[in-house]
Scaffold this motif. Structure first.
Motif, PDB file in Angstrom:
ATOM      1  N   LEU A   1       0.894  -1.229   0.066  1.00 37.80           N
ATOM      2  CA  LEU A   1       0.190   0.030   0.216  1.00 37.80           C
ATOM      3  C   LEU A   1       0.676   1.468  -0.130  1.00 37.80           C
ATOM      4  N   ILE A   2       2.020   1.287   0.749  1.00 34.70           N
ATOM      5  CA  ILE A   2       2.847   2.457   0.796  1.00 34.70           C
ATOM      6  C   ILE A   2       3.528   2.823  -0.530  1.00 34.70           C
ATOM      7  N   PHE A   3       3.950   1.670  -1.094  1.00 33.10           N
ATOM      8  CA  PHE A   3       4.647   1.878  -2.226  1.00 33.10           C
ATOM      9  C   PHE A   3       3.705   1.969  -3.563  1.00 33.10           C
ATOM     10  N   GLY A   4       2.529   1.323  -3.545  1.00 34.20           N
ATOM     11  CA  GLY A   4       1.577   1.402  -4.612  1.00 34.20           C
ATOM     12  C   GLY A   4       0.568   2.469  -4.712  1.00 34.20           C
ATOM     13  N   LEU A   5       0.484   3.044  -3.804  1.00 32.21           N
ATOM     14  CA  LEU A   5      -0.653   4.095  -3.632  1.00 32.21           C
ATOM     15  C   LEU A   5       0.175   5.606  -3.642  1.00 32.21           C
ATOM     16  N   SER A   6      -0.193   6.361  -4.722  1.00 37.15           N
ATOM     17  CA  SER A   6       0.632   7.722  -4.781  1.00 37.15           C
ATOM     18  C   SER A   6      -0.346   8.871  -5.036  1.00 37.15           C
ATOM     19  N   ASN A   7      -1.587   8.686  -5.548  1.00 36.22           N
ATOM     20  CA  ASN A   7      -2.463   9.909  -5.797  1.00 36.22           C
ATOM     21  C   ASN A   7      -3.811   9.225  -5.847  1.00 36.22           C
ATOM     22  N   PRO A   8      -4.280   9.254  -4.463  1.00 33.51           N
ATOM     23  CA  PRO A   8      -4.126   9.809  -3.160  1.00 33.51           C
ATOM     24  C   PRO A   8      -2.949   8.665  -2.543  1.00 33.51           C
ATOM     25  N   LYS A   9      -2.240   9.058  -1.570  1.00 34.97           N
ATOM     26  CA  LYS A   9      -1.199   8.307  -0.885  1.00 34.97           C
ATOM     27  C   LYS A   9      -2.100   7.570   0.168  1.00 34.97           C
ATOM     28  N   TYR A  10      -1.147   6.678   0.640  1.00 35.77           N
ATOM     29  CA  TYR A  10      -1.822   5.689   1.720  1.00 35.77           C
ATOM     30  C   TYR A  10      -2.278   6.439   2.954  1.00 35.77           C
ATOM     31  N   LYS A  11      -1.457   7.429   3.305  1.00 35.81           N
ATOM     32  CA  LYS A  11      -1.783   8.171   4.490  1.00 35.81           C
ATOM     33  C   LYS A  11      -3.095   8.969   4.209  1.00 35.81           C
ATOM     34  N   ASP A  12      -3.510   9.397   3.070  1.00 37.58           N
ATOM     35  CA  ASP A  12      -4.686  10.129   2.862  1.00 37.58           C
ATOM     36  C   ASP A  12      -5.988   8.990   3.021  1.00 37.58           C
ATOM     37  N   SER A  13      -5.693   7.762   3.198  1.00 39.26           N
ATOM     38  CA  SER A  13      -6.930   6.862   3.323  1.00 39.26           C
ATOM     39  C   SER A  13      -7.777   6.705   2.129  1.00 39.26           C
ATOM     40  N   PRO A  14      -7.336   6.523   0.873  1.00 43.89           N
ATOM     41  CA  PRO A  14      -8.147   6.235   0.085  1.00 43.89           C
ATOM     42  C   PRO A  14      -9.084   4.837   0.200  1.00 43.89           C
ATOM     43  N   PRO A  15      -9.984   4.651  -0.763  1.00 46.03           N
ATOM     44  CA  PRO A  15     -10.802   3.488  -0.509  1.00 46.03           C
ATOM     45  C   PRO A  15      -9.983   2.283  -0.151  1.00 46.03           C
ATOM     46  N   GLU A  16      -8.994   2.109  -1.466  1.00 48.01           N
ATOM     47  CA  GLU A  16      -8.139   0.812  -1.612  1.00 48.01           C
ATOM     48  C   GLU A  16      -7.543   0.860  -0.016  1.00 48.01           C
ATOM     49  N   ALA A  17      -7.111   1.598   0.416  1.00 46.91           N
ATOM     50  CA  ALA A  17      -6.199   1.629   1.696  1.00 46.91           C
ATOM     51  C   ALA A  17      -7.143   1.193   2.848  1.00 46.91           C
ATOM     52  N   ILE A  18      -8.467   1.629   3.077  1.00 45.56           N
ATOM     53  CA  ILE A  18      -9.152   1.215   3.834  1.00 45.56           C
ATOM     54  C   ILE A  18      -9.499  -0.232   3.777  1.00 45.56           C
TER      55      ILE A  18
END
Length: 270
Positions: A182-199
């Motif tokens: 998740l940290i490497f794969g999410l860029s826009n939005p980033k993991y810290k922004d809690s996008p739907p994929e991260a949740i």
């Protein structure tokens, strides 16, 4: 097993099965909806086999292998048959893990990404190697009849502890891998922004922890252990097995007493 204990066991077993099944659905949904799907072409779709096979094989199948001896409806099967089922499930889990590792290495090599640079990769490979050793030693000790009984008795506590330790380690390493991806794969939005994929994937991690906790709970309850074959045969011969409410306490006491015996117990219990 007493009726009350049986109900508790069935609740725990059903919960573990449901949580494990939902975790498999989640990991499939993750790679098919949020990622590039599944393929074997050296690309990201090939790497996606890595989390799918780890969750379905190395975690779910291994969890079932750990508790298979505790399923009351298998107590009519011979201990040798249960040994083969236990070994077969663990072997299948190991094959899933090996293919998952191959998928990760193949993707890295194709994309010119260095291998074995993260803590996740270090611990993951170590876990797979230790699991293979556990599998080989288990088969050598308990499926080869020439193995001395004293060796089986001495190795049994190590075998049980190692199995639970490796199962817990696999889940821990999987959580590390999920977070890393998740940290490497999410860029826009980033993991810290809690996008739907991260949740969504964070929930997958929670499901894996809950599944592991339920499997460990089932595997460590003394009253849910499989009684020795001698006890089961005696109860069946006396007709006592038909009265579950009376048999349960006797099974628990007799099983614990039998487990305290060294050599002969290991041959019967594992």
């Amino acid at each position: 097993m007493a009726m009350e204990n049986l109900k508790q066991f069935l609740v725990a077993l059903s919960a573990a099965g449901a949580v494990g099944f939902v975790a498999i659905i989640f990991v499939l949904r993750w790679v098919l909806h949020f990622k590039e799907g599944l393929a074997w072409d050296g690309g990201l779709a090939e790497f996606n086999w890595h989390p799918v096979l780890i969750v379905t094989g190395f975690i779910f199948l291994q969890g079932i292998a750990i508790i298979v001896y505790r399923l009351p409806w298998t107590w009519q099967c011979s201990k040798l048959m249960m040994k083969f089922i236990h070994a077969g499930l663990n072997s299948a889990a190991f094959i899933f893990a090996v293919v998952a590792v191959v998928a990760a290495f193949d993707f890295h090599n194709t994309a010119k990404i260095p291998n074995m640079y993260s803590l996740h990769s270090w611990l993951g490979l170590i876990t797979v190697i230790l699991y293979s050793l556990q599998l080989v030693l288990g088969v050598g000790m308990y499926l080869i009849p020439v193995t001395p009984v004293s060796w089986r008795a001495a190795f049994m506590p190590i075998h049980i502890y190692s199995g639970l330790f490796l199962f817990t380690s696999v889940i821990a390493v999987a959580l590390m891998g999920i977070t890393e991806k998740l940290i490497f794969g999410l860029s826009n939005p980033k993991y810290k922004d809690s996008p739907p994929e991260a949740i969504f994937v964070n929930i997958l991690g929670v499901l894996l922890v809950v599944f592991g906790a339920l499997i460990l709970w089932i595997a460590t309850r003394t009253s849910w252990k499989r009684p020795s074959d001698q006890i089961l045969h005696a109860l069946h011969s006396n007709g006592e097995s038909e009265d579950n409410s009376k048999v349960g306490p006797a099974l628990s006491e007799l099983a614990e007493g039998t487990d305290a015996e060294a050599g002969g117990d290991v041959r019967r219990r594992f």
